[in-house]
Scaffold this motif. Structure first.
Motif, PDB file in Angstrom:
ATOM      1  N   LEU A   1       1.324  -1.175   0.263  1.00 17.64           N
ATOM      2  CA  LEU A   1       0.046  -0.255   0.393  1.00 17.64           C
ATOM      3  C   LEU A   1       1.048   1.667  -0.004  1.00 17.64           C
TER       4      LEU A   1
ATOM      5  N   CYS B   1      -3.409   6.976   1.762  1.00 20.87           N
ATOM      6  CA  CYS B   1      -4.455   5.604   2.002  1.00 20.87           C
ATOM      7  C   CYS B   1      -4.680   6.237   3.235  1.00 20.87           C
ATOM      8  N   GLN B   2      -6.418   6.428   3.387  1.00 17.89           N
ATOM      9  CA  GLN B   2      -7.081   6.729   3.868  1.00 17.89           C
ATOM     10  C   GLN B   2      -7.404   5.222   5.537  1.00 17.89           C
TER      11      GLN B   2
ATOM     12  N   LYS C   1       2.083   1.673  -3.246  1.00 21.59           N
ATOM     13  CA  LYS C   1       0.766   2.455  -4.713  1.00 21.59           C
ATOM     14  C   LYS C   1       1.164   3.884  -4.077  1.00 21.59           C
TER      15      LYS C   1
ATOM     16  N   ASP D   1     -10.190   2.660   7.502  1.00 23.72           N
ATOM     17  CA  ASP D   1     -10.996   2.504   7.521  1.00 23.72           C
ATOM     18  C   ASP D   1     -12.461   2.336   8.476  1.00 23.72           C
TER      19      ASP D   1
ATOM     20  N   GLN E   1      -6.803   8.891  -3.948  1.00 23.92           N
ATOM     21  CA  GLN E   1      -6.767   7.669  -2.686  1.00 23.92           C
ATOM     22  C   GLN E   1      -6.126   6.746  -3.441  1.00 23.92           C
ATOM     23  N   GLY E   2      -5.438   6.006  -3.013  1.00 24.28           N
ATOM     24  CA  GLY E   2      -4.748   4.448  -2.598  1.00 24.28           C
ATOM     25  C   GLY E   2      -5.620   3.542  -1.934  1.00 24.28           C
ATOM     26  N   PRO E   3      -5.569   2.080  -2.222  1.00 19.06           N
ATOM     27  CA  PRO E   3      -6.221   1.075  -0.770  1.00 19.06           C
ATOM     28  C   PRO E   3      -6.649   1.825   0.517  1.00 19.06           C
ATOM     29  N   ALA E   4      -7.613   1.643   1.469  1.00 16.68           N
ATOM     30  CA  ALA E   4      -7.458   2.581   2.715  1.00 16.68           C
ATOM     31  C   ALA E   4      -7.739   0.563   3.277  1.00 16.68           C
ATOM     32  N   TRP E   5      -7.278   1.160   4.395  1.00 17.43           N
ATOM     33  CA  TRP E   5      -6.109   0.055   5.750  1.00 17.43           C
ATOM     34  C   TRP E   5      -6.921   0.677   6.624  1.00 17.43           C
TER      35      TRP E   5
END
Length: 224
Positions: free
Chosen positions: A117, A133-134, A120, A136, A187-191
């Motif tokens: 992440l 990376c937002q 990315k 969750d 925005q990349g994938p959240a975690w």
């Protein structure tokens, strides 16, 4: 112990890309019974630091706010750059002074964050000034896990980051609102981040990594 430098401790042969973990005192002591909040904070910090330290072609760093945190410094590898700054804008500027042309700032409570992440985010800032990376949240934005940017920061982003940090619930929306046009903060994938005892259920015992956090929580159920 010698006096610490005012802002940064440099490292020889630094990569032009830096990934720095932010270390701040825990805002709450919501932890399982029998777990010391400071021990959990340091365990998660060390695991998160190990994530960024394992990235290829990236120099790992530590950002301290407040500046005097010897317990946090003790989890880093020798030669790790230490930044002492209270704002994200200041941290990015300090990393740029160390030679970084791109950097990612990472929250300290993401011990199981997949390194992919962060990768990315670095790829995204090849074509945009910043990428996020937002975190969750259950039903609404819940801050950021990481923020990457090309350096030096553009004026609009440096200004916005004086009042926005990774814990700001609507951080991504505020950074996008400050941008002069759409698309400048992809925005990349959240975690997830682990900020309450209930968040520990998000840890996957079958996922490799987060060894310090895993050892500390041994014998404590991860689900409430």
């Amino acid at each position: 112990m010698t006096d610490a430098p005012a802002r940064v401790t440099a490292v020889d042969g630094a990569s032009s890309r830096f990934a720095a973990v932010l270390s701040r005192p825990a805002r709450q002591a919501d932890v399982p019974p029998g777990i010391d909040p400071d021990e959990l904070r340091l365990a998660m910090l060390e695991d998160t630091y190990e994530v960024v330290a394992g990235l290829e072609l990236v120099t790992s760093a530590l950002v301290l706010d407040p500046p005097d945190q010897p317990d946090a410094e003790a989890v880093t590898w020798p030669g790790t750059p230490i930044v002492r700054e209270a704002t994200l804008a200041g941290a990015f500027a300090a990393l740029h002074a160390l030679g970084a042309d791109a950097a990612a700032l990472v929250a300290p409570d993401a011990p199981d964050l997949p390194p992919l992440l962060i990768g990315k985010l670095f790829r995204a800032v090849g074509s945009a000034p910043a990428a996020a990376c937002q975190a969750d949240g259950a039903t609404e934005p819940d801050g950021l896990v990481a923020l990457a940017a090309r350096l030096p920061l553009p004026e609009w982003l440096a200004g916005a980051l004086q009042d926005v940090d990774l814990d700001t619930p609507d951080a991504l929306a505020r950074l996008r609102a400050a941008a002069p046009r759409p698309g400048l903060v992809p925005q990349g994938p959240a975690w997830h981040r682990l900020r309450t005892a209930g968040d520990l259920r998000l840890l996957d015992p079958g996922l490799e990594g987060w060894e310090n956090t895993r050892a500390l929580l041994e014998g404590h159920p991860l689900s409430s």
